[in-house]
Scaffold this active site. Structure first.
Site, PDB file in Angstrom:
ATOM      1  N   GLU A  13       0.834  -1.189   0.000  1.00 54.07           N
ATOM      2  CA  GLU A  13       0.000   0.000   0.000  1.00 54.07           C
ATOM      3  C   GLU A  13       0.881   1.255   0.000  1.00 54.07           C
ATOM      4  O   GLU A  13       0.655   2.193  -0.758  1.00 54.07           O
ATOM      5  CB  GLU A  13      -0.790  -0.063   1.301  1.00 54.07           C
ATOM      6  CG  GLU A  13      -2.068   0.637   1.330  1.00 54.07           C
ATOM      7  CD  GLU A  13      -2.676   0.425   2.708  1.00 54.07           C
ATOM      8  OE1 GLU A  13      -3.881   0.498   2.785  1.00 54.07           O
ATOM      9  OE2 GLU A  13      -1.960   0.192   3.686  1.00 54.07           O
ATOM     10  N   GLY A  79     -10.243  -7.587  10.182  1.00 48.01           N
ATOM     11  CA  GLY A  79     -11.113  -8.754  10.200  1.00 48.01           C
ATOM     12  C   GLY A  79     -12.549  -8.298  10.426  1.00 48.01           C
ATOM     13  O   GLY A  79     -12.809  -7.456  11.285  1.00 48.01           O
ATOM     14  N   MET A 193      -5.320  -3.998  14.629  1.00 49.37           N
ATOM     15  CA  MET A 193      -4.304  -3.985  15.668  1.00 49.37           C
ATOM     16  C   MET A 193      -3.684  -2.605  15.940  1.00 49.37           C
ATOM     17  O   MET A 193      -2.707  -2.525  16.671  1.00 49.37           O
ATOM     18  CB  MET A 193      -3.195  -5.002  15.316  1.00 49.37           C
ATOM     19  CG  MET A 193      -3.727  -6.420  15.167  1.00 49.37           C
ATOM     20  SD  MET A 193      -2.471  -7.627  14.707  1.00 49.37           S
ATOM     21  CE  MET A 193      -1.494  -7.704  16.202  1.00 49.37           C
ATOM     22  N   GLU A 194      -4.251  -1.547  15.362  1.00 47.18           N
ATOM     23  CA  GLU A 194      -3.597  -0.238  15.516  1.00 47.18           C
ATOM     24  C   GLU A 194      -4.534   0.949  15.767  1.00 47.18           C
ATOM     25  O   GLU A 194      -4.157   1.907  16.469  1.00 47.18           O
ATOM     26  CB  GLU A 194      -2.768   0.111  14.252  1.00 47.18           C
ATOM     27  CG  GLU A 194      -1.644  -0.818  13.914  1.00 47.18           C
ATOM     28  CD  GLU A 194      -2.093  -2.036  13.104  1.00 47.18           C
ATOM     29  OE1 GLU A 194      -3.204  -1.984  12.528  1.00 47.18           O
ATOM     30  OE2 GLU A 194      -1.356  -3.025  13.056  1.00 47.18           O
ATOM     31  N   ASP A 217     -10.653 -10.697   6.019  1.00 48.20           N
ATOM     32  CA  ASP A 217     -10.995 -12.007   6.588  1.00 48.20           C
ATOM     33  C   ASP A 217     -12.123 -11.798   7.580  1.00 48.20           C
ATOM     34  O   ASP A 217     -12.510 -10.667   7.859  1.00 48.20           O
ATOM     35  CB  ASP A 217      -9.757 -12.598   7.287  1.00 48.20           C
ATOM     36  CG  ASP A 217      -9.263 -11.691   8.404  1.00 48.20           C
ATOM     37  OD1 ASP A 217      -9.721 -11.835   9.534  1.00 48.20           O
ATOM     38  OD2 ASP A 217      -8.406 -10.800   8.132  1.00 48.20           O
TER      39      ASP A 217
HETATM   40  N1  ADE Z   1      -6.153  -7.389  10.451  1.00 47.65           N
HETATM   41  C1  ADE Z   1      -6.711  -8.076   9.435  1.00 47.65           C
HETATM   42  N2  ADE Z   1      -7.364  -9.166   9.874  1.00 47.65           N
HETATM   43  C2  ADE Z   1      -7.206  -9.163  11.225  1.00 47.65           C
HETATM   44  C3  ADE Z   1      -7.606 -10.034  12.234  1.00 47.65           C
HETATM   45  N3  ADE Z   1      -8.318 -11.120  11.957  1.00 47.65           N
HETATM   46  N4  ADE Z   1      -7.254  -9.741  13.518  1.00 47.65           N
HETATM   47  C4  ADE Z   1      -6.528  -8.636  13.793  1.00 47.65           C
HETATM   48  N5  ADE Z   1      -6.102  -7.783  12.867  1.00 47.65           N
HETATM   49  C5  ADE Z   1      -6.439  -8.031  11.587  1.00 47.65           C
END
Ligand code: ADE
Length: 253
Positions: A13, A79, A193-194, A217
């Site tokens: 990206e 996710g 996660m951020e 996902d």
């Molecule tokens: N980023 C993309 N998919 C994720 C997931 N399943 N858990 C945490 N961060 C993600």
């Protein structure tokens, strides 16, 4: 002139963004490469966020302190947790909660101690702009994804959602974990996660922040399958097209 900080979670990206910046200069700070230049006439500093809350918070702080960024945008993948939030959809955050923050019984679960809150809001105006740009890009079908890619990831009629995004230092990759998150934070649309860390830093500095995430996902037992390929072939194209559309619609100031 306003300085826009663009934090990307993925190498692909960032590379795509840098290809659009004719004059970028690399400045190293805190062990990170910050790319300073212009994109469509806007003054931009682009950087890889790194992964996890602490790394992203450091990156955000350097953008604010060293580069005087006054608008912050984050792009990456997440996710999907909300029902109807499918792989290939886009989630624009309206607010962020750290799902792994728990200082109970001293503070309510998820509350960030001494802030009196669990949720840090995204900037409403900025989020509305990103949601509009996302909708324009998805509807225009200008992403040029191959039929094979669409079939492999079962992407069809992708949608834009706006709502709560939750963050924690864990890649959520089991049905049990995602179900547990849905139980404690039922409004959450997506997990990453951020975002909540960057939102907290931007709150401290009173700088508008918004984030756009492509759903890679469903945070379930299948979450890791073809993750890197999805980022390469789908998510990095989404991000580039959305940011490009957003900047095109925004007056340079
Ligand atoms: N980023 C993309 N998919 C994720 C997931 N399943 N858990 C945490 N961060 C993600």
């Amino acid at each position: 002139m306003a300085v826009i900080g663009i934090m990307s979670a993925m190498h692909e990206e960032l590379a795509a963004v840098l290809a659009e910046m004719p004059d970028e200069q690399r400045v190293v700070a805190a062990g990170r490469d910050f790319w300073v230049g212009h994109w469509q006439g806007h003054s931009v500093v682009a950087v890889l966020s790194r992964i996890g809350k602490v790394a992203a918070a450091t990156t955000a702080t350097v953008l604010l302190e060293r580069f005087q960024v006054d608008t912050m945008v984050f792009t990456g993948v997440a996710g999907g947790l909300g029902s109807g939030v499918r792989v290939g959809d886009v989630v624009v955050a309206s607010g962020f909660v750290q799902h792994d923050m728990d200082a109970s019984p001293l503070f309510a679960r998820h509350e960030v101690p001494l802030y009196g809150r669990a949720c840090f809001d995204a900037h409403a105006g900025l989020s509305a702009q990103l949601a509009k740009a996302s909708a324009q890009v998805l509807h225009a079908a200008e992403l040029h994804l191959s039929r094979e890619t669409l079939t492999q990831f079962q992407v069809s009629a992708p949608r834009v959602h706006q709502g709560l995004v939750i963050s924690g230092d864990r890649f959520v990759s089991t049905n049990a974990e995602s179900q547990a998150l849905r139980l404690v934070l039922p409004e959450a649309l997506a997990v990453e996660m951020e975002g909540a860390a960057v939102a907290q830093v931007c709150h401290d500095y009173q700088v508008p922040f918004a984030a756009v995430r492509t759903i890679s996902d469903r945070a379930d037992d299948m979450a890791h399958t073809d993750f890197n390929r999805f980022i390469r072939e789908v998510a990095s194209r989404y991000s580039l097209a959305i940011l490009s559309q957003w900047l095109a619609d925004r007056q340079p100031d």
